[in-house]
Write an enzyme that holds these catalytic residues in place. Structure first.
Site, mmCIF file in Angstrom:
data_model
loop_
_atom_site.group_PDB
_atom_site.id
_atom_site.type_symbol
_atom_site.label_atom_id
_atom_site.label_comp_id
_atom_site.label_asym_id
_atom_site.label_seq_id
_atom_site.Cartn_x
_atom_site.Cartn_y
_atom_site.Cartn_z
ATOM 1 N N SER A 1 0.832 -1.200 0.000
ATOM 2 C CA SER A 1 0.000 0.000 0.000
ATOM 3 C C SER A 1 0.865 1.247 0.000
ATOM 4 O O SER A 1 1.773 1.382 0.827
ATOM 5 C CB SER A 1 -0.905 0.013 1.239
ATOM 6 O OG SER A 1 -1.554 1.257 1.371
ATOM 7 N N HIS B 1 -17.021 -6.549 11.206
ATOM 8 C CA HIS B 1 -15.557 -6.604 11.311
ATOM 9 C C HIS B 1 -14.929 -5.471 10.506
ATOM 10 O O HIS B 1 -14.016 -4.790 10.978
ATOM 11 C CB HIS B 1 -15.048 -7.957 10.814
ATOM 12 C CG HIS B 1 -13.552 -8.034 10.711
ATOM 13 N ND1 HIS B 1 -12.723 -7.937 11.812
ATOM 14 C CD2 HIS B 1 -12.729 -8.177 9.635
ATOM 15 C CE1 HIS B 1 -11.461 -8.016 11.417
ATOM 16 N NE2 HIS B 1 -11.439 -8.166 10.103
ATOM 17 N N ARG C 1 -12.423 0.021 10.298
ATOM 18 C CA ARG C 1 -12.359 1.262 9.524
ATOM 19 C C ARG C 1 -13.046 2.445 10.195
ATOM 20 O O ARG C 1 -13.103 3.536 9.611
ATOM 21 C CB ARG C 1 -12.934 1.026 8.121
ATOM 22 C CG ARG C 1 -12.056 0.106 7.292
ATOM 23 C CD ARG C 1 -10.653 0.686 7.141
ATOM 24 N NE ARG C 1 -9.683 -0.307 6.659
ATOM 25 C CZ ARG C 1 -8.413 -0.058 6.439
ATOM 26 N NH1 ARG C 1 -7.938 1.153 6.672
ATOM 27 N NH2 ARG C 1 -7.599 -0.989 6.022
#
Length: 238
Positions: A102, A195, A200
């Site tokens: 990332s 989850h 997030r």
């Protein structure tokens, strides 16, 4: 607005749209009581305490049969992060993990796929998919050069943003495709969605996907208020 018409706008052009819900908090309760051949007709205080117990003790199977479907329109950079949770859900069930580098965390060499002059193809005559005959190489040179310039412009802007101290998670938007808006449909179990939300909605989440998680949370809370309360540690804004 009807239950199946809920649409929450996110960012400048994006949204989360609710498509369909299967089950409720009562479904969770009756899944849990099935082993005792018991069933509740309506949600009681005892049932609510059972949901809290299941979540606290990590008894997740009763939360897996309720499902929610969404349509999401978001930048590709958000879609790539979200995809990790689709893979994560599969990994829990059948062991198919996926891990990807990332640019939010690292600055790796910037490289792009660039078709050669002889690799451009025409669109097919009678199909929405695939491609037709190859383009003439002289024509292909023009398109290779045009795409290369797009890549160069994006890379220059990306490097300038990084040098200026812009957060890497936003600077990468200058790289072609990262900021492209994409649309997908997403169906998952209540456990898998919660989850995703639990992860997030934390303070260190990227702002863009945090905003989408808030929209998903709003829908989940409406359809599964008790389960959401106990499955999601970081509940976002009220």
């Amino acid at each position: 607005m009807g239950k199946n018409e809920r649409k929450i706008n996110v960012l400048d052009k994006g949204y989360v749209r609710h498509l369909e819900t299967f089950g409720s908090d009562l479904t969770v309760v009756n899944n849990a009581r099935a082993s005792y051949d018991k069933e509740s007709a309506e949600l009681t205080d005892s049932d609510k305490r059972l949901i809290a117990f299941l979540a606290r003790e990590k008894h997740m199977s009763p939360f897996r049969s309720p499902r929610i479907s969404f349509e999401v329109y978001a930048p590709l950079v958000v879609a790539r992060q979200w995809w990790r949770y689709a893979i994560d859900s599969q990994h829990i069930e059948d062991g198919t993990p996926w891990s990807e580098s990332s640019r939010r965390y690292i600055t790796e060499k910037t490289e792009f796929y660039l078709p050669g002059a002889g690799e451009w193809r025409s669109k097919p005559a009678n199909s929405k998919q695939g491609s037709g005959a190859p383009l003439d190489e002289a024509e292909g040179i023009k398109w290779t050069q045009a795409l290369e310039q797009v890549y160069k412009d994006g890379e220059v802007a990306y490097e300038a943003a990084m040098d200026a101290g812009i957060a890497p998670e936003q600077a990468r938007l200058f790289l072609p495709a990262y900021g492209l808006m994409v649309r997908w449909r997403y169906t998952a179990s209540l456990q898998a969605i919660c989850h995703f939300l639990d992860q997030r909605l934390k303070n260190d989440a990227q702002k863009e996907i945090y905003d989408y998680a808030i929209a998903v949370l709003q829908i989940v809370r409406e359809d599964f208020p008790i389960s959401a309360q106990h499955l999601i540690e970081a509940k976002g804004t009220d």
